[in-house]
Scaffold this active site. Structure first.
Site, mmCIF file in Angstrom:
data_model
loop_
_atom_site.group_PDB
_atom_site.id
_atom_site.type_symbol
_atom_site.label_atom_id
_atom_site.label_comp_id
_atom_site.label_asym_id
_atom_site.label_seq_id
_atom_site.Cartn_x
_atom_site.Cartn_y
_atom_site.Cartn_z
ATOM 1 N N SER A 51 0.832 -1.218 0.000
ATOM 2 C CA SER A 51 0.000 0.000 0.000
ATOM 3 C C SER A 51 0.861 1.261 0.000
ATOM 4 C CB SER A 51 -0.967 -0.005 1.194
ATOM 5 O OG SER A 51 -0.285 -0.209 2.404
ATOM 6 N N HIS A 85 -1.845 -8.870 2.218
ATOM 7 C CA HIS A 85 -1.493 -7.587 2.864
ATOM 8 C C HIS A 85 -2.613 -7.263 3.866
ATOM 9 C CE1 HIS A 85 0.338 -3.774 3.444
ATOM 10 N NE2 HIS A 85 -0.097 -3.120 2.382
ATOM 11 N N HIS A 132 6.070 -12.562 7.570
ATOM 12 C CA HIS A 132 6.256 -11.186 7.122
ATOM 13 C C HIS A 132 7.415 -11.134 6.130
ATOM 14 C CE1 HIS A 132 6.707 -6.811 7.172
ATOM 15 N NE2 HIS A 132 5.453 -6.809 7.586
ATOM 16 N N ARG A 143 3.712 -4.625 16.841
ATOM 17 C CA ARG A 143 2.307 -4.190 16.757
ATOM 18 C C ARG A 143 1.393 -5.297 17.275
ATOM 19 N NH1 ARG A 143 1.988 -2.871 10.522
ATOM 20 N NH2 ARG A 143 2.951 -4.939 10.547
ATOM 21 N N ASP A 185 -1.806 -8.388 11.996
ATOM 22 C CA ASP A 185 -3.162 -8.825 11.679
ATOM 23 C C ASP A 185 -3.625 -10.019 12.508
ATOM 24 O OD1 ASP A 185 -3.515 -6.877 9.661
ATOM 25 O OD2 ASP A 185 -2.216 -8.050 8.363
HETATM 26 N N1 AMX Z 1 1.528 -19.746 6.238
HETATM 27 C C1 AMX Z 1 1.933 -20.641 5.304
HETATM 28 N N2 AMX Z 1 2.932 -20.407 4.452
HETATM 29 C C2 AMX Z 1 3.592 -19.254 4.568
HETATM 30 C C3 AMX Z 1 3.267 -18.295 5.528
HETATM 31 C C4 AMX Z 1 2.171 -18.572 6.383
HETATM 32 N N3 AMX Z 1 1.750 -17.690 7.287
HETATM 33 N N4 AMX Z 1 4.099 -17.244 5.403
HETATM 34 C C5 AMX Z 1 4.931 -17.544 4.385
HETATM 35 N N5 AMX Z 1 4.610 -18.745 3.870
HETATM 36 C C6 AMX Z 1 5.227 -19.408 2.717
HETATM 37 C C7 AMX Z 1 5.078 -18.525 1.487
HETATM 38 O O1 AMX Z 1 3.792 -18.669 0.909
HETATM 39 C C8 AMX Z 1 6.211 -19.042 0.619
HETATM 40 O O2 AMX Z 1 5.787 -20.249 0.050
HETATM 41 P P1 AMX Z 1 6.226 -20.665 -1.470
HETATM 42 O O3 AMX Z 1 7.721 -20.668 -1.455
HETATM 43 O O4 AMX Z 1 5.603 -21.980 -1.644
HETATM 44 O O5 AMX Z 1 5.656 -19.587 -2.361
HETATM 45 C C9 AMX Z 1 7.296 -19.360 1.654
HETATM 46 O O6 AMX Z 1 6.614 -19.554 2.910
HETATM 47 C C10 AMX Z 1 8.343 -18.283 1.836
HETATM 48 O O7 AMX Z 1 7.682 -17.071 2.117
HETATM 49 P P2 AMX Z 1 8.419 -15.926 2.963
HETATM 50 O O8 AMX Z 1 9.613 -15.514 2.197
HETATM 51 O O9 AMX Z 1 8.583 -16.363 4.362
HETATM 52 O O10 AMX Z 1 7.298 -14.785 2.971
HETATM 53 P P3 AMX Z 1 6.957 -13.719 1.844
HETATM 54 O O11 AMX Z 1 7.852 -12.557 2.037
HETATM 55 O O12 AMX Z 1 6.936 -14.328 0.494
HETATM 56 O O13 AMX Z 1 5.462 -13.339 2.209
HETATM 57 C C11 AMX Z 1 3.659 -12.810 3.659
HETATM 58 C C12 AMX Z 1 5.153 -12.581 3.350
HETATM 59 C C13 AMX Z 1 3.226 -11.884 4.770
HETATM 60 C C14 AMX Z 1 2.848 -12.491 2.388
HETATM 61 C C15 AMX Z 1 3.463 -14.297 4.074
HETATM 62 O O14 AMX Z 1 4.163 -14.542 5.273
HETATM 63 C C16 AMX Z 1 2.015 -14.670 4.231
HETATM 64 O O15 AMX Z 1 1.363 -15.045 3.226
HETATM 65 N N6 AMX Z 1 1.460 -14.606 5.491
HETATM 66 C C17 AMX Z 1 0.045 -14.854 5.729
HETATM 67 C C18 AMX Z 1 -0.790 -13.669 5.282
HETATM 68 C C19 AMX Z 1 -0.601 -12.490 6.229
HETATM 69 O O16 AMX Z 1 -0.659 -12.624 7.432
HETATM 70 N N7 AMX Z 1 -0.411 -11.301 5.630
HETATM 71 C C20 AMX Z 1 -0.315 -10.042 6.406
HETATM 72 C C21 AMX Z 1 1.091 -9.482 6.456
HETATM 73 C C22 AMX Z 1 1.125 -8.135 7.179
HETATM 74 C C23 AMX Z 1 0.435 -7.076 6.382
HETATM 75 O O17 AMX Z 1 0.858 -6.728 5.285
HETATM 76 N N8 AMX Z 1 -0.661 -6.564 6.850
#
Ligand code: AMX
Length: 467
Positions: free
Chosen positions: A272, A302, A348, A357, A403
């Site tokens: 964002s 996000h 994250h 947070r 979140d």
């Molecule tokens: N549950 C399951 N798998 C997860 C995970 C979770 N909470 N967090 C990361 N992973 C997976 C990714 O999908 C990725 O899988 P892939 O290699 O098969 O594609 C792998 O672990 C490596 O990911 P990463 O490098 O640790 O994370 P990222 O930087 O790619 O993504 C985020 C970060 C937040 C999108 C991810 O941790 C996620 O999807 N979390 C759950 C959704 C969430 O809580 N989002 C809110 C974040 C805060 C915000 O912006 N408000």
């Protein structure tokens, strides 16, 4: 080291003598109560600082960019100036040099309750200085005076079906507000580059002031049969927002102050914030830029994660109950992962420890709702989920993010409609991204244009390097 003028104290380009002198000079100005007047004083200083950084350090490398980085969501590429906050992977966010507990201790709070007022965060984010109570009160009054939303904004929202997602209605409302843009008007009639920041400031403040009513209108329309609650001119920004949503409980007002403050900014690279900055770099006005950022916030990876977290927790409770053992919960988490889904609220892109947070919301819950069954569930997940994600071997950060906690607090006070939660996040995010947008225009930052590549380009480039 941070002082009241942290942006200066953190600059190594000033000698201690310079610092003392500039600090004395700034203290001379500390009587300025109006945010715009304070920015008028700061803009020339920061322009000089940018000039100095460019001339002294313009050619210094900030690190290598690898192919992994380029195709991996640009992780770790240092490619943007963002003054309002900085995210440390281990320590979490600092707003203008201050951690969340430091902000809680140093920023003025409401008469009743201890949480800092978001208006104080706004002053801090915009100026880099800790405001006094009078300055915070002046921001509250200024926002109140700007808060009138033109009628056509509600007509635009009403043209959408009530079933449209609240974030869709929110973006439509922000786009409808764009008719009021001072920047767009000034650009059309001709304005010098050096003055871009002034109508940007007006748009930013008007937008921040009007978002709560637009957001409250959407909540009441979608979830409360359209019955509206008027603004209360005696309340601060966050309490008044809660009031317009329909919540009179003072503790809910306190939660809203905390919520808005901690969601206000998370440095510049998140979807964002970066989107607002990127779209703004084309000199799209603050309304267009902010609406674009809000569309990014609406993605489930996000901002929408806060809605997903509560939905997921409710599914857990519906399927296995709330009084569960760690083993039962662990089984459910494995089931979610096996189905190819993420565990919402965990992980994250930058953070590598539990999000501060999350921690400050947990402290709020421990103080005010320690026996709430959903809070207990969140606490259990805090213990159960990280080792499972760690054991999976690919998640870089197994710990909870912001979140994972917000929905549980909101539902306790009666705001149970999860699909609305990201709208709250959007209102809060305006404080940080729009403060930065003012500085983007004040500093004359150029249009963004990073280099993209094709597979073929990458292959040929890499072959030439390893040959
Ligand atoms: N549950 C399951 N798998 C997860 C995970 C979770 N909470 N967090 C990361 N992973 C997976 C990714 O999908 C990725 O899988 P892939 O290699 O098969 O594609 C792998 O672990 C490596 O990911 P990463 O490098 O640790 O994370 P990222 O930087 O790619 O993504 C985020 C970060 C937040 C999108 C991810 O941790 C996620 O999807 N979390 C759950 C959704 C969430 O809580 N989002 C809110 C974040 C805060 C915000 O912006 N408000």
């Amino acid at each position: 080291m941070y002082n009241r003028h942290g942006f200066l104290a953190s600059s190594s380009s000033f000698s201690s003598q310079d610092l003392k002198w500039v600090s004395l000079l700034l203290d001379h100005f500390s009587h300025v109560q109006d945010l715009r007047s304070r920015l008028e004083e700061l803009v020339p200083q920061e322009r000089e600082r940018l000039k100095e950084i460019k001339s002294k350090y313009g050619k210094v490398s900030l690190g290598d960019t690898t192919v992994d980085m380029a195709i991996g969501g640009m992780r770790g590429i240092k490619g943007m100036l963002w003054e309002t906050s900085l995210l440390d992977p281990d320590e979490g966010i600092r707003f203008r040099g201050l951690s969340i507990p430091e902000c809680q201790a140093k920023l003025p709070g409401a008469k009743k309750g201890g949480e800092p007022l978001p208006e104080g965060f706004l002053w801090l984010l915009a100026t880099g200085e800790l405001p006094n109570k009078e300055q915070v009160d002046a921001v509250t009054a200024d926002l109140r005076s700007r808060s009138k939303v033109p009628g056509h904004v509600f007509d635009v929202i009403n043209a959408l079906p009530k079933t449209a997602h609240p974030m869709t209605q929110f973006t439509a409302g922000i786009m409808a507000l764009q008719t009021q843009s001072e920047f767009a008007k000034a650009y059309e009639t001709g304005i010098s580059k050096t003055k871009y920041w002034e109508p940007t400031y007006e748009d930013a403040m008007n937008l921040i002031a009007r978002l709560p009513e637009v957001a409250a209108f959407i909540y009441r329309r979608v979830h409360k049969g359209g019955e509206l609650h008027g603004a209360d001119p005696n309340l601060d920004y966050a309490a008044n927002f809660a009031q317009m949503l329909g919540f009179k409980d003072e503790l809910m007002h306190e939660l809203m102050r905390l919520y808005i403050s901690i969601h206000s900014d998370h440095e510049g690279g998140n979807v964002s914030a970066h989107t607002v900055h990127l779209v703004g770099s084309a000199l799209s006005d603050p309304y267009l830029s902010f609406a674009a950022g809000i569309n990014g916030l609406a993605g489930p990876l996000h901002g929408l994660a806060n809605q997903e977290v509560l939905r997921w927790i409710q599914e857990v409770v519906a399927e296995i109950g709330s009084d569960v053992t760690a083993e039962q919960l662990s089984e459910y988490v494995h089931k979610t992962l096996k189905s190819g889904k993420v565990v919402p609220g965990f992980g994250h892109a930058v953070l590598r420890k539990t999000d501060p947070r999350y921690m400050c919301q947990r402290e709020f819950a421990l103080k005010h709702l320690p026996n709430d069954p959903l809070f207990k569930m969140v606490s259990k997940l805090f213990e159960v989920v990280p080792p499972i994600l760690l054991a999976g071997g690919k998640v870089k950060n197994p710990y909870p993010n912001v979140d994972a906690h917000s929905g549980v607090l909101l539902q306790y006070f009666g705001l149970r409609e999860q699909n609305y939660y990201t709208v709250l996040f959007g209102v809060a995010r305006s404080l940080g991204v729009l403060s930065q947008l003012i500085w983007d225009r004040a500093l004359g930052l150029p249009i963004e244009r990073p280099k993209s590549m094709t597979f073929e380009y990458i292959e040929n480039y890499c072959k030439s390097k390893v040959a």
